[in-house]
Design an enzyme around this catalytic site. Structure first.
Site, PDB file in Angstrom:
ATOM      1  N   ASN A  67       0.838  -1.189   0.000  1.00  0.00           N
ATOM      2  CA  ASN A  67       0.000   0.000   0.000  1.00  0.00           C
ATOM      3  C   ASN A  67       0.882   1.252   0.000  1.00  0.00           C
ATOM      4  O   ASN A  67       1.971   1.269   0.565  1.00  0.00           O
ATOM      5  CB  ASN A  67      -1.003   0.001   1.156  1.00  0.00           C
ATOM      6  CG  ASN A  67      -0.376  -0.111   2.527  1.00  0.00           C
ATOM      7  OD1 ASN A  67       0.557  -0.881   2.742  1.00  0.00           O
ATOM      8  ND2 ASN A  67      -0.897   0.641   3.485  1.00  0.00           N
ATOM      9  N   GLU A  69       0.197   5.217   0.757  1.00  0.00           N
ATOM     10  CA  GLU A  69      -0.776   6.212   1.216  1.00  0.00           C
ATOM     11  C   GLU A  69      -0.474   7.591   0.637  1.00  0.00           C
ATOM     12  O   GLU A  69       0.620   7.853   0.143  1.00  0.00           O
ATOM     13  CB  GLU A  69      -0.778   6.282   2.746  1.00  0.00           C
ATOM     14  CG  GLU A  69      -1.307   5.034   3.386  1.00  0.00           C
ATOM     15  CD  GLU A  69      -1.353   5.104   4.906  1.00  0.00           C
ATOM     16  OE1 GLU A  69      -1.979   4.212   5.487  1.00  0.00           O
ATOM     17  OE2 GLU A  69      -0.772   6.031   5.516  1.00  0.00           O
ATOM     18  N   ALA A  71      -1.601  11.897   1.530  1.00  0.00           N
ATOM     19  CA  ALA A  71      -2.203  12.788   2.521  1.00  0.00           C
ATOM     20  C   ALA A  71      -3.674  13.077   2.218  1.00  0.00           C
ATOM     21  O   ALA A  71      -4.468  13.302   3.131  1.00  0.00           O
ATOM     22  CB  ALA A  71      -1.419  14.099   2.605  1.00  0.00           C
ATOM     23  N   CYS A  78      -3.919   0.661  -2.808  1.00  0.00           N
ATOM     24  CA  CYS A  78      -3.910  -0.547  -1.980  1.00  0.00           C
ATOM     25  C   CYS A  78      -2.900  -1.545  -2.524  1.00  0.00           C
ATOM     26  O   CYS A  78      -2.576  -1.549  -3.710  1.00  0.00           O
ATOM     27  CB  CYS A  78      -5.296  -1.187  -1.967  1.00  0.00           C
ATOM     28  SG  CYS A  78      -6.554  -0.199  -1.135  1.00  0.00           S
ATOM     29  N   GLU A  80      -3.169  -4.803  -3.045  1.00  0.00           N
ATOM     30  CA  GLU A  80      -3.700  -5.748  -4.021  1.00  0.00           C
ATOM     31  C   GLU A  80      -3.753  -5.123  -5.415  1.00  0.00           C
ATOM     32  O   GLU A  80      -3.346  -5.749  -6.402  1.00  0.00           O
ATOM     33  CB  GLU A  80      -5.106  -6.210  -3.614  1.00  0.00           C
ATOM     34  CG  GLU A  80      -5.154  -6.911  -2.273  1.00  0.00           C
ATOM     35  CD  GLU A  80      -5.354  -5.966  -1.075  1.00  0.00           C
ATOM     36  OE1 GLU A  80      -5.776  -6.462  -0.022  1.00  0.00           O
ATOM     37  OE2 GLU A  80      -5.091  -4.743  -1.200  1.00  0.00           O
ATOM     38  N   CYS A 112     -10.114  -4.758   0.703  1.00  0.00           N
ATOM     39  CA  CYS A 112     -11.244  -3.829   0.777  1.00  0.00           C
ATOM     40  C   CYS A 112     -12.200  -4.106  -0.389  1.00  0.00           C
ATOM     41  O   CYS A 112     -11.887  -4.870  -1.311  1.00  0.00           O
ATOM     42  CB  CYS A 112     -10.743  -2.382   0.755  1.00  0.00           C
ATOM     43  SG  CYS A 112     -10.155  -1.812  -0.870  1.00  0.00           S
ATOM     44  N   CYS A 115     -10.752  -3.341  -3.881  1.00  0.00           N
ATOM     45  CA  CYS A 115      -9.790  -4.367  -4.299  1.00  0.00           C
ATOM     46  C   CYS A 115     -10.482  -5.673  -4.652  1.00  0.00           C
ATOM     47  O   CYS A 115     -10.078  -6.357  -5.591  1.00  0.00           O
ATOM     48  CB  CYS A 115      -8.738  -4.598  -3.212  1.00  0.00           C
ATOM     49  SG  CYS A 115      -7.564  -3.234  -3.114  1.00  0.00           S
TER      50      CYS A 115
END
Length: 167
Positions: A67, A69, A71, A78, A80, A112, A115
């Protein structure tokens, strides 16, 4: 009216929990690959690192992703989808199996919803096995899993039953 259900994805794989030590070598390799790439996750906001690995067919090449990220959160990638996108960019669109490794106390962390739909896109009419394991913080990178560690053995059709797909 049951004819309306024809074509819906139905799980071909029974969902179970198995010990890591009982899994075959190809599944262990997939989980170890997902665990290794998890270390590279960029998760400064949530500190929730996830690693994923997918085995492409017919080559058996493993593609990994972590993953990443952001901000603004919405553009976060993600693990996956990162792994699958890498595979697709290299010309692979069919997969034998996938793995996800993350850590949450006393629970498996499954993909999720976005995904799940992304994985489903590449399943076609064939169920893809998905193996989910927990990354334990105090384990060494050389031996992240013990033989008696539980692994959720599921599939994309179990994770996303009666899923949307153009047929």
């Amino acid at each position: 009216m049951t004819h309306l259900l024809i074509g819906f994805s139905q799980p071909e794989i029974k969902e179970t929990v198995a010990n890591f030590g009982t899994l075959d070598a190809t599944v262990k390799e997939l989980l170890l690959s997902a665990h290794a790439v998890r270390q590279r996750a960029y998760a400064p906001y949530s500190n929730f690192k996830v690693g994923s690995a997918f085995r492409a067919t017919p080559s058996n090449i493993i593609f990994t992703g972590c993953n990443v990220e952001n901000a603004a959160f919405t553009p976060t990638a993600c693990a996956e989808r990162t792994a699958l996108t890498k595979a697709i960019s290299e010309g692979y669109q069919q997969f034998l199996s996938g793995a996800v490794v993350a850590y949450a106390p006393d629970v498996f962390t499954s993909p999720c919803g976005v995904c799940r739909q992304f994985i489903r896109e590449f399943a076609g009419s064939t169920d893809i096995p998905i193996f989910i394991a927990r990354a334990i913080a105090d384990r060494s990178l050389e031996q992240p899993f013990l033989d008696d560690d539980p692994v959720l053995c599921t599939s994309i059709f179990n994770l996303l039953p009666n899923s949307f797909h153009t047929y």
